[in-house]
Scaffold this active site. Structure first.
Site, PDB file in Angstrom:
ATOM      1  CG  ASP A   1      21.172 -51.021 -51.446  1.00 40.17           C
ATOM      2  OD1 ASP A   1      22.314 -50.968 -51.937  1.00 40.17           O
ATOM      3  OD2 ASP A   1      20.923 -50.305 -50.604  1.00 40.17           O
TER       4      ASP A   1
ATOM      5  CG  ASP B   1      22.756 -50.424 -47.584  1.00 36.56           C
ATOM      6  OD1 ASP B   1      23.451 -50.094 -46.723  1.00 36.56           O
ATOM      7  OD2 ASP B   1      21.683 -49.649 -47.965  1.00 36.56           O
TER       8      ASP B   1
ATOM      9  CG  ASN C   1      22.283 -46.376 -45.885  1.00 33.24           C
ATOM     10  OD1 ASN C   1      22.701 -46.867 -46.641  1.00 33.24           O
ATOM     11  ND2 ASN C   1      21.041 -46.239 -45.095  1.00 33.24           N
TER      12      ASN C   1
ATOM     13  CG  HIS D   1      25.727 -47.855 -49.793  1.00 35.35           C
ATOM     14  ND1 HIS D   1      25.411 -49.019 -50.404  1.00 35.35           N
ATOM     15  CD2 HIS D   1      24.937 -47.172 -49.207  1.00 35.35           C
ATOM     16  CE1 HIS D   1      24.107 -49.189 -49.860  1.00 35.35           C
ATOM     17  NE2 HIS D   1      23.891 -47.902 -49.314  1.00 35.35           N
TER      18      HIS D   1
ATOM     19  CG  HIS E   1      18.659 -42.761 -50.707  1.00 36.12           C
ATOM     20  ND1 HIS E   1      18.580 -42.438 -49.544  1.00 36.12           N
ATOM     21  CD2 HIS E   1      18.345 -44.163 -51.123  1.00 36.12           C
ATOM     22  CE1 HIS E   1      17.941 -43.455 -48.989  1.00 36.12           C
ATOM     23  NE2 HIS E   1      17.767 -44.565 -49.829  1.00 36.12           N
TER      24      HIS E   1
ATOM     25  CG  HIS F   1      21.952 -45.133 -50.756  1.00 33.02           C
ATOM     26  ND1 HIS F   1      21.887 -45.647 -49.429  1.00 33.02           N
ATOM     27  CD2 HIS F   1      21.864 -44.049 -50.748  1.00 33.02           C
ATOM     28  CE1 HIS F   1      21.105 -44.675 -48.616  1.00 33.02           C
ATOM     29  NE2 HIS F   1      21.404 -43.515 -49.465  1.00 33.02           N
ATOM     30  CB  VAL F   2      18.959 -45.643 -55.610  1.00 32.15           C
ATOM     31  CG1 VAL F   2      17.699 -45.279 -56.356  1.00 32.15           C
ATOM     32  CG2 VAL F   2      19.469 -44.051 -55.085  1.00 32.15           C
ATOM     33  CG  HIS F   3      16.398 -49.736 -52.103  1.00 31.32           C
ATOM     34  ND1 HIS F   3      15.620 -49.815 -51.313  1.00 31.32           N
ATOM     35  CD2 HIS F   3      17.499 -49.960 -51.996  1.00 31.32           C
ATOM     36  CE1 HIS F   3      16.330 -49.775 -49.869  1.00 31.32           C
ATOM     37  NE2 HIS F   3      17.626 -49.831 -50.584  1.00 31.32           N
TER      38      HIS F   3
HETATM   39 FE   LIG Z   1      21.851 -47.631 -48.507  1.00 29.25          FE
END
Ligand SMILES: [Fe+2]
Length: 458
Positions: free
Chosen positions: A162, A190, A227, A312, A322, A349-351
């Protein structure tokens, strides 16, 4: 200059690391920055000088075993020259490989000429130079091929997810680049996050390519679709998912009998790496399901002891952001991962950052009520490294209490390193941006599930 509060926080963390991590997990209170991050200007990384100069150079593995390299680049004005010249570092004998050229349109954007050239039959563990462009727009780079695949071949991967292109992204990237140990990058999706801009401003794909070139031109980045690679926008007439991503980033999917570039596998040193797509169909009878079902039994742990899956959307993550988006894929595939003793599953995905203990949730059969994850020595460790620094900011709301599967979680930007030592041991470290690269915020010795399936200790 480290402030008094920072020092206190560090001491607090140190204490947590000493007393807490063995007793059901640590939620680090260390939150550096929770507000959205700001993208760098479009011209922060300008095109290189010279007419039609090759730019956005990136390389990835080009076959299943590591003897080929795909070199990709963009020429902004003209198609030609469409050739990469390469030679061994200790030889003057030069070889030319021609590229295939892709272009695409996205809303009101027209891409430059996107080149992909697969250099084949390279020697293992050898330094090569390569050259692109001509005249005063000639550019030269180099890479080192991986060692021959084998069970005790040490290898060090960087892990980034990400990333995006904010000032925080730049800090993450510079931290990774400053670490001389990284030999290749596992990038868990990402990339540019161009879709966070109006009409998915595809100039942001170009600026991202220039931003990361300092590393991607010199070492293989292994790509995973996220995504933000979908770029599915029917409201502006863009109905083809993954159009910019698949035009710009080529991977050797056919070498692993995959029928789609969004899922594939490679062998590199002592690792067998499987890439899955969280945003492609994976139910029974779908191409991805059918491929993975055949793929897992093929892995020969006597040749590649370390079985690593990249995807991801995380399956085990205790952040509110998420939450459970990866659940249906977990239900589809987790029993296979336990059966085949996958060592490590890395997601983004999860920041934020999270590392799990070895837990599984495969006993549930709808009626038996056994729907709680339990300790399982055959289960992978799950890592969430969605903390590259993209424009959406940190995911700083963890669920409480911390579930027993969660070993360590922290809402900070950073990156990770996976240092495979031999067939039994690998050392994993996570580095938050606020510290110097050399500081390890979280670490774990990983024991190989096939060769040394002992419980890891803190
Ligand atoms: Fe993502």
């Amino acid at each position: 200059m480290v402030g008094t509060m920072d020092l206190l926080t560090l001491l607090f963390l140190l204490l947590l690391n000493i007393v807490g991590i063995c007793n059901g997990g640590v939620t680090s209170r260390y939150v550096r920055k929770a507000e959205p991050s700001v993208d760098m200007p479009l011209d922060a990384f300008p095109p290189p000088p010279g007419f039609n100069a090759p730019e956005q150079v990136h390389i990835t593995q080009g076959d299943h075993d590591g003897r080929s390299v795909i070199v990709s680049w963009v020429t902004p004005d003209e198609k030609y020259p469409n050739v990469v010249t390469h030679w061994e570092a200790n030889s003057k004998r030069k070889h030319k490989t021609h590229s295939i050229i892709k272009t695409y349109r996205y809303f009101n954007y027209s891409s430059g000429y996107i080149h992909h050239a697969t250099i084949k039959r390279l020697k293992y563990d050898t330094k090569y130079f390569y050259q692109l462009g001509s005249g005063n727009a000639t550019r030269r780079f180099h890479f080192t091929t991986p060692p021959k695949v084998g069970p005790d071949v040490p290898y060090t991967f960087g892990i980034i997810g990400d990333l995006g292109q904010t000032y925080d992204s730049n800090q993450t990237f510079e931290h990774y680049v400053s670490n001389p140990e990284g030999q290749a990058v596992l990038f868990v999706g990402d990339l540019s996050c161009a879709d966070d801009h109006p009409q998915h401003d595809n100039r942001r794909w170009d600026s991202w390519g220039r931003f990361v070139e300092k590393s991607t031109a010199y070492q293989a980045w292994i790509w995973v679709p996220g995504n933000h690679e979908l770029d599915y926008a029917p409201e502006i007439g863009e109905n083809v998912p993954f159009k910019p991503y698949t035009h710009r980033y080529h991977v050797p999917y056919r070498a692993s009998q995959s029928t789609c570039p969004l899922w594939y596998s490679i062998k590199r040193a002592s690792a067998y790496i499987i890439v899955l797509s969280s945003y492609s169909a994976y139910g029974k009878y779908t191409p991805q399901y059918a491929w993975l079902e055949k793929e897992l039994p093929k892995v020969n742990r006597a040749e590649t002891p370390w079985l690593i899956v990249l995807l991801h959307s995380p399956w085990y993550n205790s952040n509110s952001y998420h939450y459970m988006e990866g659940e249906s894929m977990r239900v589809a595939f987790e029993s296979w991962f336990v059966q085949h003793k996958v060592d490590l599953v890395v997601a983004g995905h999860v920041h934020s950052y999270e590392r799990t203990n070895r837990f599984s949730d495969v006993q549930y059969n709808i009626t038996n009520r056994l729907s709680t994850p339990v300790k399982d020595p055959s289960a992978p460790v799950y890592l969430t490294i969605g903390d590259g620094g993209n424009i959406e900011g940190l995911a700083d709301r963890f669920t409480e209490p911390q579930p027993s599967y969660s070993a360590y979680r922290e809402a900070s930007f950073g990156h990770a390193m996976l240092d495979i030592k031999n067939r039994t041991h690998a050392h994993f470290t996570w580095h938050r941006n606020h510290d110097n690269e050399a500081v390890v915020a979280d670490s774990q010795w990983l024991f190989n599930r096939y060769w040394y399936p002992e419980e890891e200790h803190c």
